[in-house]
Design an enzyme around this catalytic site. Structure first.
Site, PDB file in Angstrom:
ATOM      1  N   LYS A 152      22.453 -51.628  -1.700  1.00  9.67           N
ATOM      2  CA  LYS A 152      22.257 -50.186  -1.648  1.00  9.67           C
ATOM      3  C   LYS A 152      23.951 -49.700  -1.365  1.00  9.67           C
ATOM      4  O   LYS A 152      24.224 -48.387  -1.913  1.00  9.67           O
ATOM      5  CB  LYS A 152      21.389 -49.611  -0.571  1.00  9.67           C
ATOM      6  N   GLY A 157      -3.281 -93.523  33.321  1.00 11.08           N
ATOM      7  CA  GLY A 157      -4.453 -93.993  33.764  1.00 11.08           C
ATOM      8  C   GLY A 157      -4.674 -94.550  34.849  1.00 11.08           C
ATOM      9  O   GLY A 157      -5.789 -95.221  35.456  1.00 11.08           O
ATOM     10  N   VAL A 158      -3.834 -94.550  35.938  1.00 13.40           N
ATOM     11  CA  VAL A 158      -3.883 -95.051  37.226  1.00 13.40           C
ATOM     12  C   VAL A 158      -4.381 -93.916  38.367  1.00 13.40           C
ATOM     13  O   VAL A 158      -4.364 -94.231  39.658  1.00 13.40           O
ATOM     14  CB  VAL A 158      -2.324 -95.916  37.744  1.00 13.40           C
ATOM     15  N   GLY A 159      -4.486 -92.673  38.012  1.00 13.83           N
ATOM     16  CA  GLY A 159      -4.972 -91.732  38.991  1.00 13.83           C
ATOM     17  C   GLY A 159      -4.040 -90.880  39.659  1.00 13.83           C
ATOM     18  O   GLY A 159      -4.613 -90.433  40.416  1.00 13.83           O
ATOM     19  N   LYS A 160      -2.992 -90.778  39.145  1.00 17.02           N
ATOM     20  CA  LYS A 160      -2.098 -89.705  39.865  1.00 17.02           C
ATOM     21  C   LYS A 160      -2.697 -88.426  39.635  1.00 17.02           C
ATOM     22  O   LYS A 160      -2.347 -87.840  40.702  1.00 17.02           O
ATOM     23  CB  LYS A 160      -0.573 -89.736  38.962  1.00 17.02           C
ATOM     24  N   THR A 161      -2.857 -87.895  38.588  1.00 19.11           N
ATOM     25  CA  THR A 161      -3.523 -86.459  38.536  1.00 19.11           C
ATOM     26  C   THR A 161      -4.802 -86.325  39.433  1.00 19.11           C
ATOM     27  O   THR A 161      -4.754 -85.214  40.200  1.00 19.11           O
ATOM     28  CB  THR A 161      -3.775 -86.327  37.062  1.00 19.11           C
TER      29      THR A 161
END
Length: 729
Positions: A110, A355-359
């Site tokens: 334009k 898989g060792v349970g930290k959470t």
């Protein structure tokens, strides 16, 4: 480039209008152009180097014709000169390239239709006349005029920079940093650019200095080069270097005699820009900021660990059965011991693999303390890690940057010693990712009376940034550490977890043909071409069909390296073509194509936009007229000007380093012997543990065996371990 010269090479000159910039690397200037050249019916492909290049510019190139095996005939320019466009067609392309926000292809057409070749003069001298163009009101006209005025100053800087080998995007940053003083600053000390401007390294500053006539042996250059050598070492994870190694490295980088480096080093030491100290028996030199950050971490740890926890004594014999009922899990003895330690310690590290349970342990600790009205704060280094922590524990977690409240104006944090965090316990997850500067900033904001729980996997890759904070914490003996090794029953059903632990022990993963419900697969591929084909097929169709996963949002390809035929860069190009082929609404910037629907990754911290290195987003819209791209990061809209798109890259494939702290439903990892330099056990282990529901390795068994065997990570030069030990200063 894989090219063969034609038998009869004739040096030619080609001149024409740039139709499209297919590729341009702002750092090196390398570009691939499609050009409508005089005397040629079809568009030509011209390959060369230009500090900055935009569609619509007129170029004159001198060089030779070559026949590229992949791309066919190309004109390889040895010299390439650009000029502002003068034709209506060139001006339209130039204005529509996105260089001025508010003008895209539609308004460029334009404007040229309305004002012809005088459009530049109208914008600059009579911007009120822009409103004569349909669709341009007062607001847009003002924005165009303001953008043009800013561009005028930038263009003057660019003229200086282009003549000294610096690209367009960097020029904008230099202007934003120094304003109208930019040319003066660069002329007096170009090495300030490397220190002050993101994206400009020593090499670029050095090239400018050479053009300005600064001698190779000038002390201003030697001193800047010493900082450059230490910064290069920092990129490899070091906080400092042995003095002899630094001298050799700096002399090689600068190509000057070692005794000159020694003189410059003495001056840098006198001005306290760098600091000399010993690591063990080795005399080392550190960047002052990193040296003080390591000192500061050790001082904060000593202050935090003293005294009792900031909560009343808790009877763990009552608390443990209570929390087991609340979380619906019977804790194993190793987990109960970890919970007891956290309830009685002011400072504790919990480490272990998947898989060792930290959470589970962290969730139990938080439930017990929350019931005692303890004020809790949770954080992680990345947004994805923080989100995962929130989902796993049921408590809100924030990124470290968000927790510390970033101050965009100074690039620092609002939270610190003068404005500490309000908490009784701070939990840090994925601590292996946290580097020295960030850990220092975080610990400065922890009140002396608060307790600290540090969680991480020491066997993962260390932080991308300098230091090895989690490893130093664990090995120092300065704090109690819980090492978790027992894989619990539910996790033991996962071949991802079983094989991750096998790899961590130096054993080959189980590659036998798994049952159809397995979560771990190995797909052989003898060569890079086969690997790429199989990866694309896996991501595009096989995994989505078999596992009902979205190919863009749920599947992540993770590569040992960025470069190479099966590196993240090459795979991004192939996966982007397969998963989200760009239509007409696209933008080509900094060597990448971006289109709505693309998955992208932020590759540097951006405090203004609150997006950080490693964050994943998805492009929502691209507006060529506004020169703007909008992407969604975790549901939040983030806007980028086209000139800022060097801060993001497509993220269909990423390096394993960039994936730290993230977790994906499915992960595909190429492993080829061409990755030899990066095939390391902790790299492979980190990549595999990013997969939540599915991991597929694609490549050669030999490459996998090399990675499993290679445990020798490079030593990181750091003094934090010594500062932390009880005998440390």
């Amino acid at each position: 480039m894989d090219a063969v010269s034609t038998p009869q090479q004739v040096r030619e000159v080609v001149a024409g209008l740039v139709e499209r910039v297919t590729f341009h690397n702002a750092e090196t200037g390398f570009c691939v152009l499609r050009v409508k050249a005089r005397g040629h019916r079809d568009l030509l492909t011209i390959v060369g180097h230009a500090a900055a290049i935009t569609a619509g510019e007129w170029i004159t190139a001198s060089g030779d014709w070559v026949n590229d095996r992949t791309h066919g005939p190309q004109f390889k320019a040895r010299f390439l000169k650009t000029a502002a466009p003068t034709s209506r067609e060139g001006i339209e392309r130039y204005l529509g390239s996105g260089m001025i926000r508010g003008i895209g292809p539609v308004y460029a057409k334009k404007l040229v239709r309305g004002f012809g070749e005088a459009v530049f003069d109208i914008i600059e001298g009579s911007p009120e006349r822009l409103r004569d163009v349909a669709g341009i009101g007062a607001v847009r006209a003002r924005r165009i005029a303001e953008a043009w005025a800013a561009q005028k100053v930038i263009r003057e800087i660019m003229v200086f920079l282009h003549s000294n080998g610096v690209g367009t995007a960097r020029a904008v940053r230099i202007y934003k940093t120094y304003g109208a003083d930019a040319v003066q600053v660069m002329s007096e000390n170009p090495y300030r650019l490397a220190r002050d401007i993101r994206g400009i390294g020593f090499r670029t500053a050095d090239a400018i200095a050479m053009r300005l006539g600064i001698e190779t042996t000038a002390m201003i250059r030697v001193r800047a080069g010493i900082g450059y050598a230490l910064t290069e070492a920092m990129d490899d994870g070091h906080c400092g270097l042995p003095r002899g190694e630094l001298r050799t490295l700096a002399a090689a980088l600068l190509e000057v005699p070692g005794d000159l480096v020694e003189t410059g080093l003495g001056l840098e030491l006198d001005d306290a820009n760098v600091i000399a100290d010993r690591v063990g028996d080795t005399e080392c030199v550190f960047l002052a900021g990193l040296y003080r950050a390591e000192q500061g971490i050790a001082a904060r740890i000593r202050a935090i660990r003293h005294g009792p926890p900031p909560w009343p004594a808790i009877d763990s014999d009552k608390a443990l059965p209570w929390v087991a009922g609340r979380i619906g899990l019977d804790l194993a003895e190793s987990q109960r011991a970890a919970v007891r330690g956290a309830l009685t310690s002011k400072l504790l590290v919990i480490t272990g693999g998947p898989g060792v349970g930290k959470t589970t342990i962290v969730r139990a600790i938080l439930r017990i303390l929350a019931a005692k009205a303890v004020n809790l704060l949770l954080c992680a280094p990345t947004g994805r890690a923080a989100k995962r922590m929130s989902e796993a524990t049921g408590f809100e977690a924030k990124t470290i940057h968000r927790l510390l409240e970033v101050d965009p104006s100074g690039g620092g944090f609002r939270r610190g010693a003068d404005h500490p965090l309000d908490c009784d316990l701070l939990v840090i997850d994925e601590t292996s990712m946290v580097d020295v500067p960030l850990m220092h900033a975080l610990l400065k904001a922890v009140p002396d009376q608060a307790a600290l729980l540090i969680v991480g996997d020491i066997d993962q890759l260390p932080s991308v940034g300098p230091g090895q904070v989690l490893a130093d914490f664990i090995r120092s003996g300065a704090m109690p550490v819980v090492h978790l090794t027992e894989i619990f029953r539910q996790a033991a059903a996962s071949r991802i977890i079983i094989n991750a632990h096998r790899i961590n022990r130096g054993e080959m993963p189980d590659l036998d043909r798994p049952d159809p419900q397995s979560d771990f697969y190995f797909v052989p591929a003898a060569d890079p071409e086969t690997a790429i084909s199989r990866i694309v097929d896996l991501v595009r169709s096989h995994i989505p069909r078999r596992f009902q996963l979205d190919p863009v949002r749920d599947i992540q390809v993770l590569c040992p390296m960025a470069r190479g035929g099966v590196g993240a860069r090459a795979l991004n190009i192939e996966l982007q073509k397969a998963l989200n082929p760009a239509g007409d609404n696209k933008i080509e910037k900094f060597g990448w194509t971006f289109a709505p629907g693309d998955k992208i990754m932020q590759i540097e911290n951006d405090y203004d936009r609150e997006v950080y290195n490693g964050d994943i987003g998805y492009i929502a819209t691209i507006d060529p007229d506004e020169g703007e791209l909008v992407a969604h990061f975790d549901g939040r809209a983030v806007s980028y000007g086209f000139g800022d798109l060097d801060a993001v890259v497509p993220a269909y494939a990423a390096t394993i380093h960039k994936s730290q702290g993230s977790e994906y439903p499915a992960v595909v990892i190429p492993l080829m012997t061409q990755h030899y330099m990066m095939l390391q056990r902790n790299l492979l282990y980190t990549g595999i543990t990013r997969g939540k529901r599915l991991v597929v390795l694609v490549g050669q068994r030999k490459a996998l065996a090399i990675a499993v065997r290679n445990v020798a990570g490079r030593r990181r030069w750091s003094k934090l371990g010594e500062w932390l030990r009880p005998t440390g200063r």
